[in-house]
Design a protein around this motif. Structure first.
Motif, PDB file in Angstrom:
ATOM      1  N   LEU A 147     116.281  29.465  -1.600  1.00 19.39           N
ATOM      2  CA  LEU A 147     115.441  30.434  -1.394  1.00 19.39           C
ATOM      3  C   LEU A 147     114.548  30.987  -2.042  1.00 19.39           C
ATOM      4  O   LEU A 147     113.458  31.205  -1.979  1.00 19.39           O
ATOM      5  N   GLY A 148     115.134  31.204  -3.217  1.00 20.73           N
ATOM      6  CA  GLY A 148     114.363  31.944  -4.095  1.00 20.73           C
ATOM      7  C   GLY A 148     113.204  31.069  -4.932  1.00 20.73           C
ATOM      8  O   GLY A 148     112.140  31.728  -5.153  1.00 20.73           O
ATOM      9  N   GLY A 149     113.616  29.882  -4.742  1.00 19.52           N
ATOM     10  CA  GLY A 149     112.415  28.868  -5.284  1.00 19.52           C
ATOM     11  C   GLY A 149     111.305  28.749  -4.113  1.00 19.52           C
ATOM     12  O   GLY A 149     110.191  28.395  -4.457  1.00 19.52           O
ATOM     13  N   LEU A 150     111.764  28.788  -3.039  1.00 14.67           N
ATOM     14  CA  LEU A 150     110.876  28.482  -1.796  1.00 14.67           C
ATOM     15  C   LEU A 150     109.960  29.468  -1.642  1.00 14.67           C
ATOM     16  O   LEU A 150     108.800  29.493  -1.271  1.00 14.67           O
ATOM     17  N   VAL A 151     110.415  30.802  -1.736  1.00 15.60           N
ATOM     18  CA  VAL A 151     109.617  32.117  -1.533  1.00 15.60           C
ATOM     19  C   VAL A 151     108.094  32.010  -2.057  1.00 15.60           C
ATOM     20  O   VAL A 151     106.930  32.256  -1.455  1.00 15.60           O
ATOM     21  N   ARG A 175     107.245  24.332  -7.671  1.00 18.97           N
ATOM     22  CA  ARG A 175     108.625  23.467  -7.387  1.00 18.97           C
ATOM     23  C   ARG A 175     109.374  23.531  -8.435  1.00 18.97           C
ATOM     24  O   ARG A 175     110.741  23.557  -8.285  1.00 18.97           O
ATOM     25  N   THR A 176     108.791  23.128  -9.880  1.00 18.80           N
ATOM     26  CA  THR A 176     109.741  23.043 -10.778  1.00 18.80           C
ATOM     27  C   THR A 176     110.157  24.047 -11.722  1.00 18.80           C
ATOM     28  O   THR A 176     111.121  24.605 -12.166  1.00 18.80           O
ATOM     29  N   VAL A 177     108.869  25.279 -11.956  1.00 16.81           N
ATOM     30  CA  VAL A 177     109.147  26.355 -12.692  1.00 16.81           C
ATOM     31  C   VAL A 177     109.799  27.407 -11.787  1.00 16.81           C
ATOM     32  O   VAL A 177     109.236  27.652 -10.734  1.00 16.81           O
ATOM     33  N   ARG A 178     110.881  27.882 -11.994  1.00 16.82           N
ATOM     34  CA  ARG A 178     111.333  28.804 -11.370  1.00 16.82           C
ATOM     35  C   ARG A 178     110.903  30.321 -11.568  1.00 16.82           C
ATOM     36  O   ARG A 178     111.483  31.040 -12.174  1.00 16.82           O
ATOM     37  N   ILE A 179     110.113  30.412 -10.503  1.00 20.64           N
ATOM     38  CA  ILE A 179     108.933  31.584 -10.857  1.00 20.64           C
ATOM     39  C   ILE A 179     110.225  33.036 -10.857  1.00 20.64           C
ATOM     40  O   ILE A 179     110.301  34.006 -11.454  1.00 20.64           O
ATOM     41  N   ALA A 180     110.965  32.981  -9.734  1.00 23.32           N
ATOM     42  CA  ALA A 180     111.846  34.087  -9.167  1.00 23.32           C
ATOM     43  C   ALA A 180     112.871  34.470 -10.166  1.00 23.32           C
ATOM     44  O   ALA A 180     112.763  35.469 -10.673  1.00 23.32           O
ATOM     45  N   GLU A 181     113.350  33.059 -10.907  1.00 20.99           N
ATOM     46  CA  GLU A 181     114.341  33.281 -11.914  1.00 20.99           C
ATOM     47  C   GLU A 181     113.644  33.872 -12.916  1.00 20.99           C
ATOM     48  O   GLU A 181     114.289  34.788 -14.082  1.00 20.99           O
ATOM     49  N   LEU A 182     112.582  33.181 -13.564  1.00 21.30           N
ATOM     50  CA  LEU A 182     111.756  33.689 -14.776  1.00 21.30           C
ATOM     51  C   LEU A 182     111.530  35.207 -14.711  1.00 21.30           C
ATOM     52  O   LEU A 182     111.909  36.150 -15.625  1.00 21.30           O
ATOM     53  N   LEU A 183     110.977  35.432 -13.396  1.00 20.53           N
ATOM     54  CA  LEU A 183     110.563  37.031 -13.352  1.00 20.53           C
ATOM     55  C   LEU A 183     111.908  37.872 -13.297  1.00 20.53           C
ATOM     56  O   LEU A 183     111.953  38.855 -13.946  1.00 20.53           O
ATOM     57  N   GLY A 184     112.855  37.459 -12.814  1.00 23.46           N
ATOM     58  CA  GLY A 184     114.387  38.190 -12.969  1.00 23.46           C
ATOM     59  C   GLY A 184     114.988  38.145 -14.153  1.00 23.46           C
ATOM     60  O   GLY A 184     115.115  39.319 -14.536  1.00 23.46           O
ATOM     61  N   SER A 185     114.790  37.245 -14.878  1.00 23.81           N
ATOM     62  CA  SER A 185     115.261  37.244 -16.208  1.00 23.81           C
ATOM     63  C   SER A 185     114.528  38.142 -17.073  1.00 23.81           C
ATOM     64  O   SER A 185     115.088  38.869 -17.974  1.00 23.81           O
ATOM     65  N   THR A 186     113.181  38.061 -17.050  1.00 24.78           N
ATOM     66  CA  THR A 186     112.227  39.071 -17.853  1.00 24.78           C
ATOM     67  C   THR A 186     112.508  40.553 -17.538  1.00 24.78           C
ATOM     68  O   THR A 186     112.781  41.353 -18.442  1.00 24.78           O
ATOM     69  N   ILE A 187     112.758  40.808 -16.190  1.00 25.08           N
ATOM     70  CA  ILE A 187     113.116  42.127 -15.858  1.00 25.08           C
ATOM     71  C   ILE A 187     114.282  42.706 -16.369  1.00 25.08           C
ATOM     72  O   ILE A 187     114.525  43.660 -16.997  1.00 25.08           O
ATOM     73  N   VAL A 188     115.659  41.797 -16.404  1.00 25.14           N
ATOM     74  CA  VAL A 188     116.648  42.135 -16.878  1.00 25.14           C
ATOM     75  C   VAL A 188     116.802  42.190 -18.276  1.00 25.14           C
ATOM     76  O   VAL A 188     117.446  43.142 -18.736  1.00 25.14           O
ATOM     77  N   ARG A 189     115.849  41.303 -18.833  1.00 27.58           N
ATOM     78  CA  ARG A 189     115.869  41.693 -20.389  1.00 27.58           C
ATOM     79  C   ARG A 189     115.164  42.650 -20.953  1.00 27.58           C
ATOM     80  O   ARG A 189     115.595  43.967 -21.169  1.00 27.58           O
TER      81      ARG A 189
END
Ligand code: ATP
Ligand code: MG
Lengths: 267, 241
Positions: free
Chosen positions: A51-55, A253-267
């Motif tokens: 879902l996170g990748g699709l949005v 499709r390949t770069v996980r934008i949601a995860e990137l965003l999430g990990s930068t925020i968490v960091r």
């Protein structure tokens, strides 16, 4: 205005939308067609739990709405009949797939819920993309594009005639329902006893009209080629549009934008 | 340029619509085809355009109307349908007018020039970018005539060109028809219009030619017309002769 006339109006409004003059409208129909197909394929290729990748795929239709000046409202209004159908596709997933995939603020979310949402979004995104194609490209130039891409004459002609036949049929239906209600005042809908003859007449009448329309096309030299569509050469801009947008889709499709965003925020 | 030789036709067996029809129309002639409802006028047009096949021979400038010659024949003929709704199928008037010329492989520029010339001739510039489903019946009729004229046919066939028109538009259509130098074959119940636009009249009755001659003779013949379920043109009514 009866229901049928509204349907006719809506159909012809697509033609009017398609006659707009934005950057997107000006693109070559074949370029738009190919890009839309690529978008749909990429969208459908997401994993059912992703879902996170699709949005983020939503970005493209949003951008197109912005640039083409077509109202999002118009899109959902016109799609109001098919949208629920598409949404219903994943409705039963939560019942079959109960494995808990993640916790959202302490609330367990099952795989079924995620895959339902993913399926729904895929459907909505693909519909939006197809709507945007139709709303920025006239049916005739779309047919011309299909021919350019070597889709057989027969299929393209069938597509075009179906599009026109639906219009003719709704028009006939509007006239007939009006005539019926004028002689059956105060009656809701069409009485079941008249359905048989009503449908039969509708078919015959619309077939007659479709036949005449087709004759009229042939009398003006129609031979299943689409010279009359707003035809123009494939320009550099069109040639760039396809690879540029396709690359964007593949990145999404390949770069996980949601995860990137999430990990930068968490960091 | 148009010739019917012993043409017969029936939609259903045992109910002949046209029987042994023969006539000849010379280049540049303007001929009115008249007759009561169901006399077979529209059928004559259909046969001529190859939309129906009957017995006998039909020639257009020496070419016989046959399945394999249809493209050649149709290119010479422009047909204005009885119902303009069925004639116009593109979104806008302009696109509809382009349809024919582009199919005949004219360049976009040539086709555009033709469209503008025809619109100017018919004083229809305002209609150019209107949507076909948003113009009135009369405007649609004028637009339908315009689409046919952009093809520059050698002969023009018109089925009831003035039906459903108000007096003003009817007058415009009549004046337009008079100005066309092509061969013309026009069917109508509007005998005043026929009198105004045609030099010759063919009167059909039950699938046969009941009379064929100068418009000024046939349309003035009260007895002949009444025998065939028609009346004198209004403009000739009340004349005592
Ligand atoms: N598709 C059809 N199938 C069967 N019979 C038909 C068909 N079309 C017309 N007819 C019959 O053929 C005869 C001639 O019809 P046609 O349309 O040529 O008449 P018309 O002279 O044009 O009449 P109108 O003045 O009403 O337009 C009529 O009796 C009609 O009922
Ligand atoms: Mg007729």
């Amino acid at each position: 205005m009866n229901k049928m006339q509204r349907a006719i109006r809506e159909l012809s409004e697509m033609d009017e939308l398609a006659a707009g003059s934005s950057l997107i409208h000006a693109l070559h129909p074949a370029a738009k067609l190919v890009t839309t197909v690529v978008y749909i394929l990429v969208t459908l290729s997401f994993d059912k739990y992703d879902l996170g990748g699709l949005v983020p795929m939503l970005l493209w239709p949003v951008l197109l709405f912005q640039v083409s000046g077509i109202e999002v409202k118009a899109c959902f209004y016109k799609l109001r009949i098919v949208l629920p159908l598409v949404m219903a596709v994943g409705l039963f997933n939560p019942f079959f797939d109960k494995a808990i995939l993640l916790q959202l603020g302490g609330l367990p979310v099952s795989g079924g819920v995620i895959s339902m949402l993913t399926l729904m979004l895929k459907g909505v995104f693909c519909l939006m993309a197809s709507f945007l194609l139709m709303a920025t490209t006239s049916i005739d130039s779309l047919c011309a594009a299909l021919r350019k891409l070597h889709v057989p004459k027969l299929i393209v002609t069938l597509l075009l005639l179906t599009y026109r036949y639906v219009g003719v049929m709704t028009e006939e239906l509007a006239v007939m329902t009006d005539a019926y209600h004028l002689r059956a005042p105060g009656q809701k809908g069409i009485h079941i006893s008249a359905w048989g003859s009503f449908l039969g007449q509708l078919l015959l009448r619309s077939m007659d009209r479709a036949q005449e329309l087709y004759s009229s096309m042939m009398l003006r030299g129609y031979c299943q080629e689409f010279y009359y569509a707003d035809y123009r050469a494939f320009r550099l801009g069109d040639a760039l549009y396809v690879p540029a947008s396709s690359t964007a889709f593949f990145l999404l499709r390949t770069v996980r934008i949601a995860e990137l965003l999430g990990s930068t925020i968490v960091r | 340029m148009i010739e019917f030789q012993h043409v017969s036709f029936a939609y259903e067996k045992d109910r002949p619509v046209l029987q042994d029809l023969s006539f000849r129309i010379e280049k540049g002639e303007a001929v009115g085809l008249i007759g009561a409802n169901g006399a077979g006028k529209s059928t004559v047009m259909k046969l001529l355009l190859g939309l129906a096949e009957g017995e006998g021979r039909i020639l257009v400038e020496g070419t016989e109307v046959r399945r394999d010659s249809l493209p050649v024949v149709r290119r010479k003929l422009g047909f204005v349908l009885q119902n303009s709704d069925n004639q116009m199928f593109m979104p806008t008037v302009y696109e509809d007018m382009l349809f024919g010329p582009l199919n005949y492989k004219l360049s976009r520029e040539e086709a555009d020039a033709r469209v503008d010339a025809v619109l100017e001739k018919l004083h229809l510039e305002d209609l150019k970018h209107r949507y076909n489903h948003k113009i009135s019946g009369g405007e649609k009729r004028m637009a339908a005539i315009a689409t046919v004229l952009t093809m520059e046919p050698e002969a023009i066939l018109m089925d009831e060109p003035t039906s459903a028109l108000d007096p003003y538009n009817r007058r415009i259509v009549i004046n337009t028809i008079r100005e066309l130098e092509q061969t013309k074959l026009i069917t109508s119940h509007d005998l005043d219009m026929i009198l105004d636009t045609c030099d010759r009249v063919i009167l059909l009755s039950e699938g046969c030619i009941a009379a064929d001659g100068p418009a000024r003779e046939i349309l003035y013949d009260r007895m002949l017309l009444e025998r065939n379920r028609m009346e004198l043109p209004l403009s000739l009514m009340g004349r005592s002769d």
